[in-house]
Write an enzyme that holds these catalytic residues in place. Sequence first.
Site, PDB file in Angstrom:
ATOM      1  N   GLY A   1     -30.058 -12.405 -18.979  1.00 34.45           N
ATOM      2  CA  GLY A   1     -31.566 -12.326 -18.825  1.00 34.45           C
ATOM      3  C   GLY A   1     -32.148 -11.093 -20.038  1.00 34.45           C
TER       4      GLY A   1
ATOM      5  NE  ARG B   1     -33.656  -2.385 -40.670  1.00 32.88           N
ATOM      6  CZ  ARG B   1     -35.334  -2.413 -40.998  1.00 32.88           C
ATOM      7  NH1 ARG B   1     -35.772  -0.964 -40.225  1.00 32.88           N
ATOM      8  NH2 ARG B   1     -35.822  -2.802 -41.446  1.00 32.88           N
TER       9      ARG B   1
ATOM     10  NE  ARG C   1     -29.696 -15.774 -15.596  1.00 30.66           N
ATOM     11  CZ  ARG C   1     -29.610 -14.261 -15.966  1.00 30.66           C
ATOM     12  NH1 ARG C   1     -28.709 -13.341 -16.064  1.00 30.66           N
ATOM     13  NH2 ARG C   1     -31.112 -13.498 -15.490  1.00 30.66           N
ATOM     14  CB  SER C   2     -22.817 -19.030 -21.748  1.00 28.51           C
ATOM     15  OG  SER C   2     -21.840 -19.923 -22.050  1.00 28.51           O
TER      16      SER C   2
ATOM     17  CG  ASP D   1     -24.188  -7.908 -13.573  1.00 24.81           C
ATOM     18  OD1 ASP D   1     -24.696  -8.346 -13.870  1.00 24.81           O
ATOM     19  OD2 ASP D   1     -23.386  -8.108 -12.365  1.00 24.81           O
TER      20      ASP D   1
ATOM     21  CB  THR E   1     -30.078  -5.454 -17.134  1.00 28.78           C
ATOM     22  OG1 THR E   1     -30.908  -6.008 -16.399  1.00 28.78           O
ATOM     23  CG2 THR E   1     -29.171  -4.829 -17.087  1.00 28.78           C
TER      24      THR E   1
ATOM     25  CG  ASP F   1     -31.415  -6.685 -13.101  1.00 33.92           C
ATOM     26  OD1 ASP F   1     -32.788  -6.276 -13.074  1.00 33.92           O
ATOM     27  OD2 ASP F   1     -30.595  -7.599 -12.815  1.00 33.92           O
TER      28      ASP F   1
ATOM     29  CG  ASP G   1     -27.451  -4.631 -12.053  1.00 36.27           C
ATOM     30  OD1 ASP G   1     -27.645  -4.297 -13.307  1.00 36.27           O
ATOM     31  OD2 ASP G   1     -27.512  -5.069 -11.601  1.00 36.27           O
TER      32      ASP G   1
ATOM     33  NE  ARG H   1     -28.224  -9.997 -11.841  1.00 33.34           N
ATOM     34  CZ  ARG H   1     -28.334 -10.915 -12.564  1.00 33.34           C
ATOM     35  NH1 ARG H   1     -28.255 -12.779 -12.434  1.00 33.34           N
ATOM     36  NH2 ARG H   1     -27.956 -10.523 -13.229  1.00 33.34           N
TER      37      ARG H   1
ATOM     38  CD  GLU I   1     -49.185   2.932   1.006  1.00 31.36           C
ATOM     39  OE1 GLU I   1     -49.146   2.233   0.673  1.00 31.36           O
ATOM     40  OE2 GLU I   1     -50.082   3.799   0.915  1.00 31.36           O
TER      41      GLU I   1
ATOM     42  CE  LYS J   1     -52.138   5.704  -0.031  1.00 29.94           C
ATOM     43  NZ  LYS J   1     -51.306   5.144  -0.906  1.00 29.94           N
TER      44      LYS J   1
ATOM     45  CG  HIS K   1     -39.119 -14.405 -14.560  1.00 23.29           C
ATOM     46  ND1 HIS K   1     -39.597 -15.570 -13.315  1.00 23.29           N
ATOM     47  CD2 HIS K   1     -38.175 -14.615 -15.471  1.00 23.29           C
ATOM     48  CE1 HIS K   1     -38.491 -15.835 -13.176  1.00 23.29           C
ATOM     49  NE2 HIS K   1     -37.080 -15.348 -14.241  1.00 23.29           N
TER      50      HIS K   1
ATOM     51  NE  ARG L   1     -35.630 -11.879 -17.796  1.00 26.85           N
ATOM     52  CZ  ARG L   1     -34.620 -13.221 -17.208  1.00 26.85           C
ATOM     53  NH1 ARG L   1     -34.888 -12.659 -16.020  1.00 26.85           N
ATOM     54  NH2 ARG L   1     -35.057 -13.960 -17.795  1.00 26.85           N
TER      55      ARG L   1
END
Length: 322
Positions: free
Chosen positions: A11, A25, A72-73, A103, A126, A128, A130, A172, A188, A213, A252, A255
């Site tokens: 991603g 560079r 994502r291969s 990952d 990523t 995420d 993670d 994820r 909340e 609220k 998305h 992202r």
Amino acid sequence: MKKIAVFTSGGDSPGMNACIRAVVRTAIFHNIEVMGIKHGYDGLIRNEFVALDAQSVANIIQRGGTFLKTARSKEFLTIEGRKKALNNLIKHNIDGIVAIGGDGTFKGALEFAEICKIPMVGCPGTIDNDLVGTDFTIGYDTAINTVVEAVDKIRDTAESHDRLFFVEVMGRDAGLIALRSGIGIGAESILMPETKTDVEDLIQRLASGRKSKSSKIVIVAEGEEAGGAFAIAEQVKKRLPDYDTRVTVLGHIQRGGNPTAMDRVNSSRMGFAAVEALIAGKSGEMIGVVDKKIVYTAFQNAVKHRQGLDKDLVRMLEILSL
Ligand code: F6P
């Protein structure tokens, strides 16, 4: 080291361009040629190599996405795919590789290392967050800022209509986007896979929470084990029919967008350090920034995510929310 390759995979995340720019560079500064590989591991298999010079990475530090494109291969999961990838690297005389991804990318790198002895280092790209071995992955800060900006807008309309909103965010199977953005918007409640949601407990909290609220916002991580935002909202609606309930899935938009200053600086530092790590003879390690310092973590440890949630943040959340 005379020639290196760089690619982005998995991603996309805001800051990947800044990282590529730093790789290119820094390499040129050290008289190393750089090839970019388009579409991640797929491009490695299909021989999508392009020469990069200092000028080709001009004016991209501020842009979201990745100008090298990503994928994502599926083919790289096969040994035939990995063999084709290796042949292309040999054909282009590549002496070192910088992989920018999450990952899945580093798990792929571990498999590849069984047949490919060309040194490879990684930068954690990523939204995420993670991965083990860095406080912030490339794009995480931008993503949580995007969520905060969007949910502030939802709060305006929620407050006007006295509504209860369930807002689903990405991540994820990790609740790290949910946790930080949720704290930032004064949620909340925040539902994350790591904290095992008890819907009954959520209902009690919503029923007995502060009344100051008139709106309530519950952030739901997409990997939430009790279900996504729609599923949880349905359960709550049945028990609390007086609430006017709505669901928003941010998707998305999290992202994309221009990277924050923090993402630009961190990505630049990691890209810079990645090239210097290759020159120093490192391989199979991910570059990270921990406590403002560059650190290196072996791919096999970096992918053992589930860093777990920061317990102090979770405790604070309990006190500051409902
Ligand atoms: O890994 C980053 C991520 O944005 C996750 O948070 C999300 O689950 C996934 O990618 C979505 O992937 P795709 O691009 O396949 O929709």
